[in-house]
Design an enzyme around this catalytic site. Sequence first.
Site, PDB file in Angstrom:
ATOM      1  N   HIS A  91       0.847  -1.175   0.000  1.00  0.00           N
ATOM      2  CA  HIS A  91       0.000   0.000   0.000  1.00  0.00           C
ATOM      3  C   HIS A  91       0.890   1.235   0.000  1.00  0.00           C
ATOM      4  CE1 HIS A  91      -3.210   2.671   0.907  1.00  0.00           C
ATOM      5  NE2 HIS A  91      -4.059   1.680   0.856  1.00  0.00           N
ATOM      6  N   TYR A  99      -7.525  10.496   4.764  1.00  0.00           N
ATOM      7  CA  TYR A  99      -7.514  11.394   5.929  1.00  0.00           C
ATOM      8  C   TYR A  99      -8.425  12.566   5.590  1.00  0.00           C
ATOM      9  CZ  TYR A  99      -3.217   8.971   7.395  1.00  0.00           C
ATOM     10  OH  TYR A  99      -2.297   8.026   7.787  1.00  0.00           O
ATOM     11  N   LYS A 122       2.419   3.517  14.187  1.00  0.00           N
ATOM     12  CA  LYS A 122       3.801   3.131  14.518  1.00  0.00           C
ATOM     13  C   LYS A 122       3.910   2.076  15.619  1.00  0.00           C
ATOM     14  CE  LYS A 122       5.950   6.356  12.029  1.00  0.00           C
ATOM     15  NZ  LYS A 122       6.080   5.954  10.637  1.00  0.00           N
ATOM     16  N   TYR A 132       6.601   8.661   7.343  1.00  0.00           N
ATOM     17  CA  TYR A 132       5.318   7.965   7.370  1.00  0.00           C
ATOM     18  C   TYR A 132       5.523   6.456   7.281  1.00  0.00           C
ATOM     19  CZ  TYR A 132       0.409   7.178   6.031  1.00  0.00           C
ATOM     20  OH  TYR A 132      -0.903   6.774   5.975  1.00  0.00           O
TER      21      TYR A 132
END
Length: 400
Positions: A68, A198, A306, A397
């Site tokens: 992705h 988002y 994370k 990211y």
Amino acid sequence: MVILGAGPAGLVLGNVLVDNGIDCVILERADRAHVQTRARAGFLAANTVRVLERHGLADGLRRHGHEHSVCEFRTEDGRFRLDYSGLGTGEPHTVYPQQHLVTDLLAHYLDAGGRIRFGTEAVAVHDADTPRPSVLAREPDGRPVTWQARYVAGCDGRHGAARRSLPPGAAHRHHRDHGVTWLGLLAEAPPSLDAVGYALHDRGFAGHMARTSETTRYYLQCGPGTTADPSPGESPATGPAAWPDERIWDELALRMRAADYGPLRRGRILQRTVVDLESDVLEPLRHGALFLVGDAASLISPSAAKGANLAVLEAEILAHALIEDVKNADSAALDGYSARCLAYIWRAQEFSHWMIRLLHAAPGSDDAALFENRLRRARMDALRTSRTRQDWFAENYVGV
Ligand code: RFL
């Protein structure tokens, strides 16, 4: 070696130790079915995949996970997409649900002869600063049992026994409540877009993250004080009853601007979790023979995905350090464990903090809130238009 907890941290640690001939046992409070079905993370960083590959633990995610690499931002100024595999370090995420990873890790551990006690709750770690540390645990039938070991790894999450057992003053706790609450949702519905979504809206943040071809994780920013499981008598306005499936889908559609950018694929809501965005870091991550790993070491908001990645990384660092110590009588890596992991943890915290301030409007309408919200808009604008900023974003990211 006694390992507390069979999440990603405990199972990666256990696997690497057993494969290197180091005796260990995992004590896990829950039963096997619970551990293998607990849906949480899904986005694995390229470095996490490399760690798992190095130890032969990546077969399942290679077969069933998928890459992705695009995220899409939707704001009052329109939408834009970033293909982060073409930016920064040029790497994608691998999407593989955490419960599937845990299932694979457990199978590999048991096949290799690893020992695990399900239904066994660690109560306390004793004498960690002596040569004879021990773990007091409760067997499934409630009987107390004491395990003795040279080392203890606290991989039992934020509310586990390892953290609780630290004597006062053994570690400094950095804690930050970011003042934002999300309703974390798992929907029995295929992803609605081919990207992480988002959405910033006057009504609050909404997020979309693929999990499998049949399930999607969504997030909805909700009012502070929202509880997943209200106590009797509590106002339904703050409990899950306030969020029936239809209201969730209507709110998601509104915030994600489905009318402009395409409808959402609806389905049953399988899980509602209330997530208060918080940071919590202990420093140092070692007290004598006790080492903290994963969520037990640091909690990070899921805004930058994370937590599970840090857990895997720290587990490998600790495993290598223990192998050096046990096999070569070299304790230098163990001595450096805390500092090495904290460098990764604080970098992840910094990025996650930046993401929180990118994705959420400051509450209120006073001058301070207005100022913050202008900064947020400028931050988004820079991400939309500056290649340098996009490279920085992509590197952080997808990296741990
Ligand atoms: P875990 O997975 O919580 O495992 C701890 C284990 O310890 C057991 N335990 C005990 N056992 C014995 N005695 C005790 N006293 C015990 N107390 C607890 C528990 O039963 C459990 O089996 O910790 P670990 O291994 O450190 O792994 C951390 C990750 O699970 C966590 O950071 C992530 O799930 C965070 N997270 C995400 N991380 C990512 O990297 N990418 C994502 O996309 C992502 N999405 C998420 C997330 C977390 C979420 N929630 C629920 C906060 C999405 C959500 C909604």
